[in-house]
Design an enzyme around this catalytic site. Structure first.
Site, PDB file in Angstrom:
ATOM      1  N   GLN A 194      -8.351  -0.066   4.470  1.00 52.52           N
ATOM      2  CA  GLN A 194      -7.896   1.290   3.865  1.00 52.52           C
ATOM      3  C   GLN A 194      -7.391   0.981   2.573  1.00 52.52           C
ATOM      4  O   GLN A 194      -6.465   0.500   2.364  1.00 52.52           O
ATOM      5  CB  GLN A 194      -6.794   1.555   4.894  1.00 52.52           C
ATOM      6  CG  GLN A 194      -6.148   3.010   4.446  1.00 52.52           C
ATOM      7  CD  GLN A 194      -4.859   3.487   5.239  1.00 52.52           C
ATOM      8  OE1 GLN A 194      -4.425   2.466   5.685  1.00 52.52           O
ATOM      9  NE2 GLN A 194      -4.725   4.727   5.407  1.00 52.52           N
ATOM     10  N   TYR A 208      -5.991   3.305   0.449  1.00 51.76           N
ATOM     11  CA  TYR A 208      -4.898   4.292  -0.165  1.00 51.76           C
ATOM     12  C   TYR A 208      -4.109   4.126  -1.162  1.00 51.76           C
ATOM     13  O   TYR A 208      -4.195   4.452  -2.399  1.00 51.76           O
ATOM     14  CB  TYR A 208      -4.389   5.026   0.826  1.00 51.76           C
ATOM     15  CG  TYR A 208      -5.006   5.880   1.995  1.00 51.76           C
ATOM     16  CD1 TYR A 208      -6.445   6.082   1.959  1.00 51.76           C
ATOM     17  CD2 TYR A 208      -4.364   6.892   2.500  1.00 51.76           C
ATOM     18  CE1 TYR A 208      -7.123   6.973   2.621  1.00 51.76           C
ATOM     19  CE2 TYR A 208      -4.940   7.988   3.320  1.00 51.76           C
ATOM     20  CZ  TYR A 208      -6.282   7.861   3.283  1.00 51.76           C
ATOM     21  OH  TYR A 208      -6.933   9.033   4.291  1.00 51.76           O
ATOM     22  N   SER A 209      -3.269   3.046  -0.821  1.00 49.76           N
ATOM     23  CA  SER A 209      -1.861   2.722  -1.530  1.00 49.76           C
ATOM     24  C   SER A 209      -2.294   1.946  -2.978  1.00 49.76           C
ATOM     25  O   SER A 209      -3.323   1.113  -3.014  1.00 49.76           O
ATOM     26  CB  SER A 209      -0.931   1.860  -1.156  1.00 49.76           C
ATOM     27  OG  SER A 209      -0.505   2.556   0.178  1.00 49.76           O
ATOM     28  N   GLU A 223      -3.677   8.161  11.970  1.00 54.62           N
ATOM     29  CA  GLU A 223      -2.916   7.068  11.816  1.00 54.62           C
ATOM     30  C   GLU A 223      -1.432   6.869  12.216  1.00 54.62           C
ATOM     31  O   GLU A 223      -1.033   6.172  13.200  1.00 54.62           O
ATOM     32  CB  GLU A 223      -2.577   6.734  10.341  1.00 54.62           C
ATOM     33  CG  GLU A 223      -2.017   5.503   9.880  1.00 54.62           C
ATOM     34  CD  GLU A 223      -1.976   5.063   8.602  1.00 54.62           C
ATOM     35  OE1 GLU A 223      -2.437   5.883   7.767  1.00 54.62           O
ATOM     36  OE2 GLU A 223      -1.139   4.110   8.136  1.00 54.62           O
ATOM     37  N   ASN A 277      10.175   5.439   7.126  1.00 56.14           N
ATOM     38  CA  ASN A 277      11.032   6.170   7.905  1.00 56.14           C
ATOM     39  C   ASN A 277      11.926   7.020   7.001  1.00 56.14           C
ATOM     40  O   ASN A 277      12.138   8.301   7.554  1.00 56.14           O
ATOM     41  CB  ASN A 277      11.816   5.156   8.668  1.00 56.14           C
ATOM     42  CG  ASN A 277      11.026   4.676   9.717  1.00 56.14           C
ATOM     43  OD1 ASN A 277       9.827   4.822   9.908  1.00 56.14           O
ATOM     44  ND2 ASN A 277      11.901   4.033  10.604  1.00 56.14           N
ATOM     45  N   GLU A 278      12.211   6.760   5.737  1.00 57.02           N
ATOM     46  CA  GLU A 278      12.830   7.831   4.930  1.00 57.02           C
ATOM     47  C   GLU A 278      11.960   9.182   4.776  1.00 57.02           C
ATOM     48  O   GLU A 278      12.364  10.333   4.649  1.00 57.02           O
ATOM     49  CB  GLU A 278      13.197   7.234   3.548  1.00 57.02           C
ATOM     50  CG  GLU A 278      14.148   6.279   3.550  1.00 57.02           C
ATOM     51  CD  GLU A 278      13.825   4.815   4.066  1.00 57.02           C
ATOM     52  OE1 GLU A 278      12.375   4.657   4.087  1.00 57.02           O
ATOM     53  OE2 GLU A 278      14.525   3.958   4.431  1.00 57.02           O
TER      54      GLU A 278
HETATM   55  C1  LIG Z   1       2.623  -4.595   6.015  1.00 60.42           C
HETATM   56  C2  LIG Z   1       2.127  -3.374   5.080  1.00 60.42           C
HETATM   57  C3  LIG Z   1       0.760  -3.026   5.390  1.00 60.42           C
HETATM   58  C4  LIG Z   1       0.275  -1.930   4.753  1.00 60.42           C
HETATM   59  N1  LIG Z   1      -1.322  -1.675   4.834  1.00 60.42           N
HETATM   60  C5  LIG Z   1      -1.550  -0.695   3.912  1.00 60.42           C
HETATM   61  C6  LIG Z   1      -3.362  -0.604   3.941  1.00 60.42           C
HETATM   62  O1  LIG Z   1      -3.835  -1.206   4.625  1.00 60.42           O
HETATM   63  N2  LIG Z   1      -3.494   0.367   3.088  1.00 60.42           N
HETATM   64  C7  LIG Z   1      -2.903   1.202   2.385  1.00 60.42           C
HETATM   65  O2  LIG Z   1      -3.463   1.821   1.744  1.00 60.42           O
HETATM   66  N3  LIG Z   1      -1.803   1.121   2.384  1.00 60.42           N
HETATM   67  C8  LIG Z   1      -1.044   0.191   3.130  1.00 60.42           C
HETATM   68  N4  LIG Z   1       0.451  -0.062   3.125  1.00 60.42           N
HETATM   69  C9  LIG Z   1       1.364   0.645   2.182  1.00 60.42           C
HETATM   70  C10 LIG Z   1       2.170   1.684   2.839  1.00 60.42           C
HETATM   71  O3  LIG Z   1       1.372   2.901   3.380  1.00 60.42           O
HETATM   72  C11 LIG Z   1       3.250   1.886   1.587  1.00 60.42           C
HETATM   73  O4  LIG Z   1       3.660   0.804   1.499  1.00 60.42           O
HETATM   74  C12 LIG Z   1       4.041   3.072   1.950  1.00 60.42           C
HETATM   75  O5  LIG Z   1       3.251   4.439   1.803  1.00 60.42           O
HETATM   76  C13 LIG Z   1       5.458   3.126   1.322  1.00 60.42           C
HETATM   77  O6  LIG Z   1       4.970   3.129  -0.307  1.00 60.42           O
HETATM   78  P1  LIG Z   1       5.530   2.034  -1.404  1.00 60.42           P
HETATM   79  O7  LIG Z   1       5.245   0.839  -0.706  1.00 60.42           O
HETATM   80  O8  LIG Z   1       4.664   2.408  -2.707  1.00 60.42           O
HETATM   81  O9  LIG Z   1       6.849   2.489  -1.528  1.00 60.42           O
HETATM   82  P2  LIG Z   1       7.694   3.676  -2.278  1.00 60.42           P
HETATM   83  O10 LIG Z   1       6.891   4.975  -1.998  1.00 60.42           O
HETATM   84  O11 LIG Z   1       7.896   3.119  -3.866  1.00 60.42           O
HETATM   85  O12 LIG Z   1       9.149   3.526  -1.773  1.00 60.42           O
HETATM   86  C14 LIG Z   1      10.055   2.714  -1.963  1.00 60.42           C
HETATM   87  C15 LIG Z   1      11.217   3.164  -1.371  1.00 60.42           C
HETATM   88  O13 LIG Z   1      11.827   4.308  -1.550  1.00 60.42           O
HETATM   89  C16 LIG Z   1      11.777   5.294  -0.261  1.00 60.42           C
HETATM   90  N5  LIG Z   1      11.288   6.686  -0.853  1.00 60.42           N
HETATM   91  C17 LIG Z   1      10.020   6.940  -1.597  1.00 60.42           C
HETATM   92  N6  LIG Z   1      10.037   8.277  -1.695  1.00 60.42           N
HETATM   93  C18 LIG Z   1      11.033   8.985  -1.251  1.00 60.42           C
HETATM   94  C19 LIG Z   1      11.503  10.182  -1.001  1.00 60.42           C
HETATM   95  N7  LIG Z   1      10.757  11.325  -1.718  1.00 60.42           N
HETATM   96  N8  LIG Z   1      12.877  10.432  -0.449  1.00 60.42           N
HETATM   97  C20 LIG Z   1      13.198   9.451   0.286  1.00 60.42           C
HETATM   98  N9  LIG Z   1      13.079   8.177   0.132  1.00 60.42           N
HETATM   99  C21 LIG Z   1      11.828   7.956  -0.620  1.00 60.42           C
HETATM  100  C22 LIG Z   1      11.006   4.919   0.618  1.00 60.42           C
HETATM  101  O14 LIG Z   1      11.228   5.260   1.836  1.00 60.42           O
HETATM  102  C23 LIG Z   1      10.877   3.319   0.358  1.00 60.42           C
HETATM  103  O15 LIG Z   1      12.071   2.922   1.277  1.00 60.42           O
HETATM  104  C24 LIG Z   1       0.902  -1.016   3.807  1.00 60.42           C
HETATM  105  C25 LIG Z   1       2.310  -1.370   3.585  1.00 60.42           C
HETATM  106  C26 LIG Z   1       2.728  -2.417   4.268  1.00 60.42           C
HETATM  107  C27 LIG Z   1       4.146  -2.927   4.059  1.00 60.42           C
END
Ligand SMILES: Cc1cc2nc3c(=O)[nH]c(=O)nc-3n(C[C@H](O)[C@H](O)[C@H](O)COP(=O)(O)OP(=O)(O)OC[C@H]3O[C@@H](n4cnc5c(N)ncnc54)[C@H](O)[C@@H]3O)c2cc1C
Length: 398
Positions: A126, A128-129, A244, A384-385
């Site tokens: 995937q 996406y991120s 998902e 979860n946030e």
């Molecule tokens: C082990 C693992 C596997 C993954 N696998 C995939 C994959 O296969 N493909 C893929 O595309 N992605 C994958 N992901 C990515 C995952 O979807 C993102 O990590 C997730 O969406 C959070 O984005 P970020 O890591 O950029 O954190 P951020 O968005 O930068 O967030 C950082 C912190 O801020 C908090 N936060 C952010 N915005 C808000 C808000 N508006 N209000 C309150 N709190 C907020 C979040 O909850 C988090 O605690 C994976 C992640 C992990 C850890």
């Protein structure tokens, strides 16, 4: 509302249980029970067994090879699979990109990709991120520019789970940088063997290689690999995320983990007595078991409401938060039960030349690594946030 299983559903449970007893390979179930690493081959072997039975693509419409099961049957199937020690299915192909192809893809895309997924010929990941686009996914920057009958893709994806095994990746890419954030995004299917793609491992807290960074440097993708309309990829992206999140509460997995915790607490001793007889430890197990029972009842309540065709709404966010916290709490208790033996990197058995009597029990090696690994549950699939934000908006109307 009736949250009891019907006689037909109970018969279905027996049928699934009998199938698992006869067909789940013992070596795979043992690895799952002990939290050992599953190879790509392990996953594919199990997928092929399920496919032969017609039970691999449970969420697909029947005409494409799905089962036609109700949501309650799917819940029962998940529960029985987890209890028997079946591997959790890797969702990216069968439960993520396939529903998108079925809903938005061309006939040629359906004819080509769906049978390959059923036969486990493709391993999808995937895309996406990105480094600057996680919770705020619509900020993604990976660019796809049209050049004749190809898109030329440049950019970076991150956290790409099991991308090291994949021969295909589905990506969200920006096709119109001048449009509003969500409106200039497209959904592309990309062959990982295309020149210009580099996959680099990310080693996580548990020392494992589960996630990756994927770089795209002038990667040429045929235009027929676009799913849905150009610049309308956000619709596909959101549709996929609903798939998902389905089942993310992981009730079956938590029940299996709880049973394993009780076994460990029965085998470990404190002052000559099994740990499970210690009143404080028992109370901790009881507390998490009560939370699990409550979330199971909530799941059944929500499933009962959707049995007649309803769709779970913000309730799935409640289940995701509770379910992930419970699984993390169980893994925390497993580490507590093992004490210092939950430090696998101290084990002399890990030395290649070790050939003595094992110092620890077979279950000692994985709980620490699992404890670190399961931190991910409260982050991915929408942290979860973010789920709390959804509840605040849609349930509490704040
Ligand atoms: C082990 C693992 C596997 C993954 N696998 C995939 C994959 O296969 N493909 C893929 O595309 N992605 C994958 N992901 C990515 C995952 O979807 C993102 O990590 C997730 O969406 C959070 O984005 P970020 O890591 O950029 O954190 P951020 O968005 O930068 O967030 C950082 C912190 O801020 C908090 N936060 C952010 N915005 C808000 C808000 N508006 N209000 C309150 N709190 C907020 C979040 O909850 C988090 O605690 C994976 C992640 C992990 C850890």
């Amino acid at each position: 509302m009736d949250i009891h299983f019907t006689p037909e559903e109970l018969a279905f449970r027996s049928e699934v249980r009998a199938f698992l007893e006869q067909n789940l390979p013992a070596d795979i179930a043992e690895k799952v029970r002990l939290g050992r690493r599953l190879s790509k081959e392990d996953h594919q072997r199990w997928q092929k067994i399920l496919n032969k039975q017609g039970w691999y693509a449970v969420n697909w419409p029947v005409e494409y090879g799905g089962t036609g099961w109700s949501v309650v049957q799917k819940h029962i199937f998940d529960e029985e699979c987890a209890a028997a020690g079946a591997p959790r299915l890797v969702a990216f192909g069968v439960n993520m990109v396939a529903p998108v192809i079925i809903k938005f893809g061309t006939q040629a895309q359906k004819d080509y990709y769906l049978p390959r997924i059923l036969r486990s010929e493709d391993w999808w990941c995937q895309g996406y991120s990105e480094p600057g686009a996680g919770s705020d996914l619509a900020s993604l920057k990976t660019r796809a520019e049209r050049d004749g009958d190809h898109y030329v893709v440049n950019g970076q994806k991150t956290w790409t789970t099991l991308g090291q095994h994949a021969n295909r990746i589905f990506c969200l890419v920006r096709t119109d940088p001048s449009a509003k954030k969500q409106e200039g995004i497209s959904f592309l299917l990309i062959d990982m063997d295309t020149p210009g793609i580099t996959v680099r491992p990310i080693i996580t807290l548990d020392g494992e290689h589960e996630v990756n960074e994927v770089f795209f440097d002038n990667v040429r993708v045929p235009v027929e690999n676009l799913v849905g309309e150009e610049n309308k990829g956000w619709t596909c992206a959101k549709y996929l995320l609903t798939h998902e999140r389905t089942g993310q509460a992981g009730i079956g997995l938590s029940k299996a983990a709880l049973a394993h915790l009780k076994d460990i607490a029965g085998a470990e001793t404190v002052a000559g007595r099994p740990l499970i007889d210690d009143p404080l430890f028992r109370a901790r197990i009881a507390e998490v078991e009560m939370r699990l029972m409550a979330v199971e009842m909530s799941t059944l309540r929500i499933l009962a409401a959707t049995r007649d065709g309803g769709v779970p709404g913000a309730e799935s966010s409640l289940l995701k938060i509770q379910g992930s916290e419970i699984r993390q709490a169980i893994s925390g208790l497993m580490r507590k039960a093992l004490g210092p033996n939950a430090l696998p990197f101290l084990e002399p058995e890990l030395e290649p030349e070790f050939d003595g009597e094992p110092l620890y029990r077979d279950y000692s090696a994985s709980p620490a690594s699992q404890y670190f690994n399961l931190r991910k549950l409260s982050i991915y699939g929408g942290s979860n946030e973010i789920q709390k934000n959804i509840i605040a908006k849609q349930v509490l109307e704040l």
